[in-house]
Write an enzyme that holds these catalytic residues in place. Sequence first.
Site, PDB file in Angstrom:
ATOM      1  N   GLU A   1       0.826  -1.211   0.000  1.00 52.71           N
ATOM      2  CA  GLU A   1       0.000   0.000   0.000  1.00 52.71           C
ATOM      3  C   GLU A   1       0.856   1.256   0.000  1.00 52.71           C
ATOM      4  OE1 GLU A   1       0.794   1.512   2.968  1.00 52.71           O
ATOM      5  OE2 GLU A   1       1.767  -0.358   3.542  1.00 52.71           O
TER       6      GLU A   1
ATOM      7  N   GLU B   1       4.367  -0.957   1.954  1.00 54.91           N
ATOM      8  CA  GLU B   1       4.567  -1.236   0.530  1.00 54.91           C
ATOM      9  C   GLU B   1       4.513  -2.724   0.197  1.00 54.91           C
ATOM     10  OE1 GLU B   1       8.195   0.482  -0.957  1.00 54.91           O
ATOM     11  OE2 GLU B   1       7.758   2.476  -0.167  1.00 54.91           O
TER      12      GLU B   1
END
Length: 342
Positions: A165, A307
């Site tokens: 994300e 991430e």
Amino acid sequence: MPHPDASAFDAAVARQARLTKPAGSLGKLETLACQFAAWQGRAIPSRLRPAITVFAADHGVARSGVSAYPVEVTAEMVKNFVRGGAAISVLAREIDATLEVVDVGVAADFDPAMPIVHAKVRYGSRNLCDEPAMQEQECEQAIEAGRAAARRAIAAGATLLIAGEMGIGNTTPSAALICALSGARPADVVGRGTGVDDQGMARKRGAVEKALLRARTTDTAAGWLAEVGGLEIAAIAGYYLEAARAGVPALVDGFITAAAALVACGIDIDTRDWLLASHRSRELGHELALTAMGLEPLYDFGLRLGEGSGAALTVPMLQMAIRLHADMATFAEAGVSDRDHE
């Protein structure tokens, strides 16, 4: 939803007992190999083909001073992913994983030719302190964007899904979701995220408390997601739901993905059977969220990047667990006496 194959698990356990090593001497590597046997439905699982999907979106609450970084960083990092300069870009190359970036709600326009998936629902969520972060239809659209991403990855041959994300301010809605769905207090869940100071921390905790009070009559996981979540969090929940529906395991990364996984499990509890927690984040409340799902992290390197980076780092270890299980000789094959030999 399908369930992991119990007979394949039992067969893998039996094989582990015949390999040329003391029983249990490879610890969690043995358990992991057997888990993947159950997930793949075969006593000797195949080498994993990982796919990473990074979902990006902005958050209205970010303008309330809950992050150490400006909101513009979300769009700038999307471009960094595409250029290959982000941590997850490096890790994806190293573990031979595909990497897809999905704009599900970034508060900026991108060139239509940019090699990302353009699935923007809206330009960022609303401020969860004052109103629902998403309307029900918007939340459902974001969930479907995540489901579609999982379907693309699986259709391309992925056997392990990793969600990442990007969204400045997204630890605030994640904390609100974890509190709402686990019953924990904000004081035990709200952390420093990207590194806010004490004043920022107070604003962040206050935002979570205000949001929880505003939406206190909500009584479903999907309802809480719309009230206090975020677009990329909704997409990740959909990603996990679709992975489980397809019978493909998914790794849970850090704080934000754990919040999304908690939502997915709240929508369908059987999702839990297809999730594996990669690591323990430094972010306050992460372990609490994992515990609420009955997930145990595999390692703790003090990470808090997100991430999907912590999950990506897990892949080589998983590959090695499967390789050991597949390629080690049994006592009979090696002509080695086992402990019961006389």
